[in-house]
Scaffold this motif. Structure first.
Motif, PDB file in Angstrom:
ATOM      1  N   ARG A 131      12.606  -7.572   3.750  1.00  0.00           N
ATOM      2  CA  ARG A 131      11.423  -8.163   4.381  1.00  0.00           C
ATOM      3  C   ARG A 131      11.065  -7.401   5.652  1.00  0.00           C
ATOM      4  NH1 ARG A 131      14.181 -13.790   4.597  1.00  0.00           N
ATOM      5  NH2 ARG A 131      14.878 -12.844   2.651  1.00  0.00           N
ATOM      6  N   PRO A 132       9.790  -7.398   6.021  1.00  0.00           N
ATOM      7  CA  PRO A 132       9.379  -6.736   7.259  1.00  0.00           C
ATOM      8  C   PRO A 132      10.047  -7.393   8.463  1.00  0.00           C
ATOM      9  CG  PRO A 132       7.478  -7.237   5.872  1.00  0.00           C
ATOM     10  CD  PRO A 132       8.647  -7.952   5.274  1.00  0.00           C
ATOM     11  N   SER A 133      10.146  -6.653   9.536  1.00  0.00           N
ATOM     12  CA  SER A 133      10.806  -7.178  10.724  1.00  0.00           C
ATOM     13  C   SER A 133      10.072  -8.394  11.271  1.00  0.00           C
ATOM     14  CB  SER A 133      10.872  -6.097  11.810  1.00  0.00           C
ATOM     15  OG  SER A 133      11.491  -6.610  12.968  1.00  0.00           O
ATOM     16  N   ALA A 134      10.846  -9.423  11.562  1.00  0.00           N
ATOM     17  CA  ALA A 134      10.279 -10.640  12.150  1.00  0.00           C
ATOM     18  C   ALA A 134      10.397 -10.630  13.660  1.00  0.00           C
ATOM     19  CB  ALA A 134      10.991 -11.861  11.583  1.00  0.00           C
ATOM     20  N   THR A 135      11.108  -9.652  14.210  1.00  0.00           N
ATOM     21  CA  THR A 135      11.392  -9.650  15.648  1.00  0.00           C
ATOM     22  C   THR A 135      10.872  -8.419  16.384  1.00  0.00           C
ATOM     23  OG1 THR A 135      13.567  -8.687  15.196  1.00  0.00           O
ATOM     24  CG2 THR A 135      13.448 -11.089  15.379  1.00  0.00           C
ATOM     25  N   VAL A 136      10.603  -7.334  15.639  1.00  0.00           N
ATOM     26  CA  VAL A 136      10.135  -6.097  16.273  1.00  0.00           C
ATOM     27  C   VAL A 136       8.742  -5.766  15.745  1.00  0.00           C
ATOM     28  CG1 VAL A 136      10.539  -3.622  16.577  1.00  0.00           C
ATOM     29  CG2 VAL A 136      12.484  -5.207  16.555  1.00  0.00           C
ATOM     30  N   GLU A 137       7.818  -5.559  16.650  1.00  0.00           N
ATOM     31  CA  GLU A 137       6.446  -5.225  16.268  1.00  0.00           C
ATOM     32  C   GLU A 137       6.377  -3.776  15.803  1.00  0.00           C
ATOM     33  OE1 GLU A 137       1.906  -5.263  18.156  1.00  0.00           O
ATOM     34  OE2 GLU A 137       3.602  -6.127  19.266  1.00  0.00           O
ATOM     35  N   ALA A 138       5.748  -3.555  14.670  1.00  0.00           N
ATOM     36  CA  ALA A 138       5.623  -2.202  14.131  1.00  0.00           C
ATOM     37  C   ALA A 138       4.720  -1.348  15.010  1.00  0.00           C
ATOM     38  CB  ALA A 138       5.069  -2.260  12.714  1.00  0.00           C
ATOM     39  N   ASP A 139       5.136  -0.116  15.249  1.00  0.00           N
ATOM     40  CA  ASP A 139       4.343   0.818  16.045  1.00  0.00           C
ATOM     41  C   ASP A 139       3.078   1.182  15.270  1.00  0.00           C
ATOM     42  OD1 ASP A 139       3.243   2.932  17.448  1.00  0.00           O
ATOM     43  OD2 ASP A 139       5.161   3.941  17.800  1.00  0.00           O
ATOM     44  N   PRO A 140       1.898   0.829  15.771  1.00  0.00           N
ATOM     45  CA  PRO A 140       0.667   1.115  15.030  1.00  0.00           C
ATOM     46  C   PRO A 140       0.331   2.601  14.973  1.00  0.00           C
ATOM     47  CG  PRO A 140       0.145   0.243  17.203  1.00  0.00           C
ATOM     48  CD  PRO A 140       1.623   0.125  17.048  1.00  0.00           C
ATOM     49  N   LEU A 141       1.001   3.423  15.799  1.00  0.00           N
ATOM     50  CA  LEU A 141       0.721   4.858  15.814  1.00  0.00           C
ATOM     51  C   LEU A 141       1.601   5.639  14.840  1.00  0.00           C
ATOM     52  CD1 LEU A 141       0.186   5.461  19.643  1.00  0.00           C
ATOM     53  CD2 LEU A 141      -1.517   4.999  17.865  1.00  0.00           C
ATOM     54  N   VAL A 142       2.557   4.968  14.212  1.00  0.00           N
ATOM     55  CA  VAL A 142       3.355   5.616  13.163  1.00  0.00           C
ATOM     56  C   VAL A 142       2.544   5.602  11.875  1.00  0.00           C
ATOM     57  CG1 VAL A 142       5.420   5.426  11.714  1.00  0.00           C
ATOM     58  CG2 VAL A 142       5.594   5.136  14.193  1.00  0.00           C
ATOM     59  N   ARG A 143       2.392   6.760  11.267  1.00  0.00           N
ATOM     60  CA  ARG A 143       1.548   6.903  10.077  1.00  0.00           C
ATOM     61  C   ARG A 143       2.146   7.954   9.146  1.00  0.00           C
ATOM     62  NH1 ARG A 143      -0.687  11.807  10.653  1.00  0.00           N
ATOM     63  NH2 ARG A 143      -1.083  12.621  12.759  1.00  0.00           N
ATOM     64  N   ARG A 144       1.554   8.062   7.977  1.00  0.00           N
ATOM     65  CA  ARG A 144       1.967   9.103   7.043  1.00  0.00           C
ATOM     66  C   ARG A 144       1.629  10.486   7.611  1.00  0.00           C
ATOM     67  NH1 ARG A 144       0.863   5.082   3.030  1.00  0.00           N
ATOM     68  NH2 ARG A 144       2.625   4.993   1.563  1.00  0.00           N
ATOM     69  N   VAL A 145       2.540  11.422   7.421  1.00  0.00           N
ATOM     70  CA  VAL A 145       2.292  12.801   7.830  1.00  0.00           C
ATOM     71  C   VAL A 145       1.371  13.457   6.809  1.00  0.00           C
ATOM     72  CG1 VAL A 145       3.363  15.045   8.295  1.00  0.00           C
ATOM     73  CG2 VAL A 145       4.554  12.933   8.933  1.00  0.00           C
ATOM     74  N   ARG A 146       0.345  14.140   7.299  1.00  0.00           N
ATOM     75  CA  ARG A 146      -0.605  14.805   6.414  1.00  0.00           C
ATOM     76  C   ARG A 146      -0.051  16.156   5.941  1.00  0.00           C
ATOM     77  NH1 ARG A 146      -4.042  13.745  10.843  1.00  0.00           N
ATOM     78  NH2 ARG A 146      -4.168  16.013  11.144  1.00  0.00           N
ATOM     79  N   LYS A 147      -0.555  16.616   4.811  1.00  0.00           N
ATOM     80  CA  LYS A 147      -0.099  17.891   4.267  1.00  0.00           C
ATOM     81  C   LYS A 147      -0.396  19.057   5.202  1.00  0.00           C
ATOM     82  CE  LYS A 147      -0.576  16.396  -0.553  1.00  0.00           C
ATOM     83  NZ  LYS A 147      -1.252  16.643  -1.857  1.00  0.00           N
TER      84      LYS A 147
END
Length: 281
Positions: A131-147
């Motif tokens: 399950r996704p973290s219930a206590t730590v907010e996901a960093d919105p700046l983390v994203r897929r790396v582009r080719k």
């Protein structure tokens, strides 16, 4: 079907039986299962041989013999048989890795002929969550790396590998195989990073991926940004991607002496459910 206890190299026709063994422990077998689901059992496509141990005519244990030697659901009897075969063929792998107990047994049998190892990591906690973290907010700046960002991500990948394994992935072939693996992860959308001003602050990949489970690897924070919580928020972000897009369960394994990382993963929501062991040559 063999009528006695014995071991042999599996063939493509054995795929169904091999998958049944692998999928009996989907989290701890994710690495090997992912390779077999993609390539089958043909050694050229698989990148190595799959050895099978038959007990009373039934396939019960496996051992992947490629760049890594990996025991799978291996009983003590199977480990002894795999060790005998490994001694006969000679060491062709760069590491032995797998669940701690059978891997330790395998190494005890092989060490007199194959040792000394460059490093032995006897206890690497296996951590899991569904399950996704219930206590730590996901960093919105983390994203897929582009080719088109391979030149940006590669230095971070090399730094992580060198720091973790103790040797550079650029040694030997100049890094061609390693770069190809990174490119594969980027191309498949399984490489993630927080990139600012052309610099990687955090990165991680979803390495092995099956229908049942996936394994997060290569977690790294730029040294000058450590201690700021980026590993936790970054992992929370990668975890969301993993569970939403890849598999219903996410796992990772970590060195037992890396206390800060273990604590960070626990805060994100991972729980320790077992242990791996790695022998590095």
């Amino acid at each position: 079907m063999l009528t006695q206890s014995s071991t042999r190299v599996l063939e493509p026709a054995d795929l169904g039986a091999a998958l049944a063994v692998l999928e009996s422990a989907p989290v701890e077998n994710a690495f090997v299962t992912a390779r077999v689901q993609l390539a089958g059992l043909d050694p050229w496509r698989l990148g190595g041989e799959m050895w099978g141990w038959y007990s009373d005519g039934h396939l019960t244990s496996l051992c992947y013999s490629g760049a890594n030697l990996v025991p799978v659901c291996a009983t003590p009897e199977a480990v002894r048989a795999f060790a005998d075969r490994a001694r006969r063929t000679g060491r062709r792998c760069s590491s032995i890795v797998g669940p701690a107990e059978p891997t330790a047994h395998l190494w005890r049998l092989l060490e007199p002929g194959w040792g000394p190892a460059r490093d032995v990591r006897a206890h690497q906690p296996l951590m899991v969550t569904d399950r996704p973290s219930a206590t730590v907010e996901a960093d919105p700046l983390v994203r897929r790396v582009r080719k088109d960002e391979m030149d940006v991500i590669m230095p971070a990948c090399v730094a992580m590998f060198t720091e973790e394994v103790g040797i550079s992935p650029l040694a030997g072939d100049g890094g061609l195989l390693y770069q190809a693996r990174v490119a594969e992860l980027v191309g498949s959308g399984r490489a993630f990073a927080r990139i600012e001003d052309g610099k990687v602050l955090f990165k991680a990949e979803i390495g092995a991926a099956t229908r049942q489970a996936c394994q997060i690897q290569g977690v790294w924070v730029a040294p000058e940004h450590r201690g700021k919580g980026l590993s936790e928020t970054g992992m929370a972000a990668v975890l969301r991607y993993a569970l939403a897009d890849v598999a219903p369960v996410a796992s990772l394994y970590v060195n037992d002496y890396n206390t800060p990382a273990r604590a960070a993963y626990r805060r994100v929501g991972f729980e320790e459910v077992g242990a791996f062991m790695s022998v590095l040559f």
